[in-house]
Design a protein around this motif. Structure first.
Motif, mmCIF file in Angstrom:
data_model
loop_
_atom_site.group_PDB
_atom_site.id
_atom_site.type_symbol
_atom_site.label_atom_id
_atom_site.label_comp_id
_atom_site.label_asym_id
_atom_site.label_seq_id
_atom_site.Cartn_x
_atom_site.Cartn_y
_atom_site.Cartn_z
ATOM 1 N N ALA A 108 24.654 11.997 51.409
ATOM 2 C CA ALA A 108 23.266 12.112 51.219
ATOM 3 C C ALA A 108 23.085 13.547 50.880
ATOM 4 C CB ALA A 108 22.461 11.857 52.327
ATOM 5 N N GLY A 109 22.252 13.601 49.959
ATOM 6 C CA GLY A 109 21.798 15.085 49.486
ATOM 7 C C GLY A 109 20.469 15.382 48.767
ATOM 8 N N PHE A 110 20.397 16.363 48.451
ATOM 9 C CA PHE A 110 19.118 16.882 47.671
ATOM 10 C C PHE A 110 19.326 17.870 46.651
ATOM 11 C CE2 PHE A 110 15.367 19.626 47.118
ATOM 12 C CZ PHE A 110 14.685 18.793 46.408
ATOM 13 N N ASP A 111 19.140 17.877 45.390
ATOM 14 C CA ASP A 111 19.038 18.758 44.447
ATOM 15 C C ASP A 111 17.904 19.202 43.960
ATOM 16 O OD1 ASP A 111 22.124 18.843 44.462
ATOM 17 O OD2 ASP A 111 21.866 16.909 42.964
ATOM 18 N N ARG A 112 17.943 20.478 43.489
ATOM 19 C CA ARG A 112 16.623 21.019 42.697
ATOM 20 C C ARG A 112 17.188 21.362 41.112
ATOM 21 N NH1 ARG A 112 12.090 19.601 42.571
ATOM 22 N NH2 ARG A 112 11.787 20.035 44.871
ATOM 23 N N GLN A 113 16.663 20.974 40.233
ATOM 24 C CA GLN A 113 16.993 21.018 38.890
ATOM 25 C C GLN A 113 15.931 22.271 38.135
ATOM 26 O OE1 GLN A 113 18.182 17.940 36.248
ATOM 27 N NE2 GLN A 113 18.503 19.234 34.426
ATOM 28 N N MET A 114 16.456 23.476 37.640
ATOM 29 C CA MET A 114 15.673 24.182 36.927
ATOM 30 C C MET A 114 16.071 24.626 35.675
ATOM 31 S SD MET A 114 15.233 26.905 40.167
ATOM 32 C CE MET A 114 17.010 26.455 40.547
ATOM 33 N N GLY A 115 15.845 23.839 34.734
ATOM 34 C CA GLY A 115 16.355 23.801 33.279
ATOM 35 C C GLY A 115 17.502 23.265 33.528
ATOM 36 N N SER A 116 18.738 23.935 33.107
ATOM 37 C CA SER A 116 19.835 23.369 32.875
ATOM 38 C C SER A 116 20.858 23.638 34.417
ATOM 39 C CB SER A 116 20.599 24.067 31.917
ATOM 40 O OG SER A 116 21.002 25.157 31.679
ATOM 41 N N PHE A 117 20.094 24.592 35.018
ATOM 42 C CA PHE A 117 20.949 24.842 36.447
ATOM 43 C C PHE A 117 20.383 23.893 37.553
ATOM 44 C CE2 PHE A 117 21.272 28.054 40.179
ATOM 45 C CZ PHE A 117 22.603 28.235 40.051
ATOM 46 N N VAL A 118 21.600 23.635 38.352
ATOM 47 C CA VAL A 118 21.098 22.753 39.376
ATOM 48 C C VAL A 118 21.520 23.157 40.810
ATOM 49 C CG1 VAL A 118 21.523 20.250 40.347
ATOM 50 C CG2 VAL A 118 21.090 20.582 38.089
ATOM 51 N N ILE A 119 20.934 23.324 41.856
ATOM 52 C CA ILE A 119 21.385 23.666 43.180
ATOM 53 C C ILE A 119 21.082 22.603 44.061
ATOM 54 C CG2 ILE A 119 21.407 26.171 42.738
ATOM 55 C CD1 ILE A 119 18.625 26.451 44.140
ATOM 56 N N GLY A 120 21.877 22.641 45.174
ATOM 57 C CA GLY A 120 21.464 21.354 45.958
ATOM 58 C C GLY A 120 22.234 21.507 47.326
ATOM 59 N N VAL A 121 22.120 20.740 48.394
ATOM 60 C CA VAL A 121 22.895 20.757 49.565
ATOM 61 C C VAL A 121 23.404 19.161 49.744
ATOM 62 C CG1 VAL A 121 20.779 20.386 50.861
ATOM 63 C CG2 VAL A 121 22.760 21.086 52.139
ATOM 64 N N ILE A 122 24.428 18.890 50.293
ATOM 65 C CA ILE A 122 24.981 17.710 50.649
ATOM 66 C C ILE A 122 25.610 17.388 51.816
ATOM 67 C CG2 ILE A 122 27.053 18.187 49.373
ATOM 68 C CD1 ILE A 122 27.393 15.323 48.500
ATOM 69 N N GLY A 123 25.272 16.410 52.753
ATOM 70 C CA GLY A 123 26.045 16.250 53.846
ATOM 71 C C GLY A 123 26.935 14.758 53.848
ATOM 72 N N GLU A 124 28.121 14.935 54.440
ATOM 73 C CA GLU A 124 29.120 13.706 54.159
ATOM 74 C C GLU A 124 29.617 13.512 55.519
ATOM 75 O OE1 GLU A 124 31.802 13.005 50.306
ATOM 76 O OE2 GLU A 124 32.290 14.691 51.501
ATOM 77 N N ILE A 125 30.073 12.363 55.732
ATOM 78 C CA ILE A 125 30.967 11.663 56.670
ATOM 79 C C ILE A 125 32.054 10.604 56.172
ATOM 80 C CG2 ILE A 125 29.504 9.837 57.431
ATOM 81 C CD1 ILE A 125 30.323 10.781 60.502
ATOM 82 N N GLY A 126 33.164 10.808 56.696
ATOM 83 C CA GLY A 126 34.069 9.894 56.142
ATOM 84 C C GLY A 126 35.239 9.635 57.003
#
Length: 280
Positions: A108-126
């Motif tokens: 699960a994650g969240f991104d913020r897009q600003m023009g062509s630039f994208v930053i975000g955070v993601i958490g994962e379990i596997g």
């Protein structure tokens, strides 16, 4: 007539404004929350040259040579990077190497897009059944095998990237990782008592890169590579079983026994996975 022309000009300008705005501020394809999953393959860095180290006087320093009254090196038979193969007492019999392992995870994650630039955070379990073994062979003869295996993995990562097309994102990622470990030690030596001090978890780090392609308003697929590294400081002590003679090789340096440790305490994992995300 003048009022009619003025009204027509205003309507024409209003109709053109959305198109202009859409060109200047394209749709934010990679913005917001998402959930998803991945499936792929995990493999180690290879440990063909790994050995087992010894601390025969229990001073905390590994690298001692185990001797016997008649042999200056009780492990001159050698080592192999793997578990015991067709011969439990000689490396020439071969060792079973680690195969590529299946892995799968949820994210699960969240991104913020600003023009062509994208930053975000993601958490994962596997989960994966990736493993790594090393075996030592003594002249007695006997074998001594350390095995480490992943039970499950989790990580929390940042990611940053750029859109190379409005619907295609390339990114780099990195963060902190957690590994639940299943460590074991087995030996064909029946003369010594064995005390195991085996790690069952480790905190490490994760680095990687990937590509994500939108297939529609909410769905995207991608491919991702991750490198993960975890520390494993497991040790084992072979000591007196109660009937072990004082001339036993593992009691000559210290009557309390000899500590064993893997020469490589880093558990490296490489993963290549296919990813699918659903974005809200």
């Amino acid at each position: 007539m003048r009022k009619f022309l003025t009204l027509a000009a205003l309507m024409s300008a209003a109709a053109a404004t959305p198109a202009f705005a859409q060109d200047e501020y394209p749709q934010q394809e990679f913005d917001g929350f998402y959930v998803g999953g991945s499936i792929g393959a995990t493999f180690g860095s290879g440990n063909d040259d790994e050995t087992i180290l010894f601390d025969r006087n229990l001073d905390g320093t590994f690298g001692d040579t185990i001797t016997t009254p008649t042999n200056p090196n009780a492990f001159s038979t050698g080592f192999c990077g793997g578990s015991v193969g067709t011969s439990p007492t000689r490396p020439s019999g071969g060792c079973d190497s680690e195969d590529t392992a299946l892995e799968f995870s949820a994210r699960a994650g969240f991104d913020r897009q600003m023009g062509s630039f994208v930053i975000g955070v993601i958490g994962e379990i596997g989960m994966t059944d990736a493993s790594s073994s090393v075996t030592a062979f003594s002249t007695t003869p006997a074998s001594y095998t350390f095995n480490r295996e992943i039970e499950f993995l989790a990580n929390l990562r940042a990611r940053a990237g750029v859109t190379v097309t409005p619907t295609t994102l390339v990114y780099a990622t990195g963060g902190i990782g957690y590994a639940s470990l299943d460590n074991s030690f087995v030996t064909t030596n029946t003369a010594n008592g064995v005390t195991r001090n085996l790690d069952d978890e480790s905190i490490g780090y994760v680095l990687g890169a990937g590509l994500e392609q939108k297939l529609g308003r909410n769905l995207s697929v991608g491919i991702e590579y991750l490198y993960q590294q975890y520390e494993d400081e497991s040790t084992v002590r072979l000591g007196n079983s109660g009937t072990t003679p004082a001339t036993n090789p593992f009691l000559l340096g210290n009557p309390n026994g000899t500590d064993f440790a893997r020469s490589d305490q880093e558990f490296d994992l490489h993963s290549v996975r296919a990813v699918v995300n659903f974005r809200f």
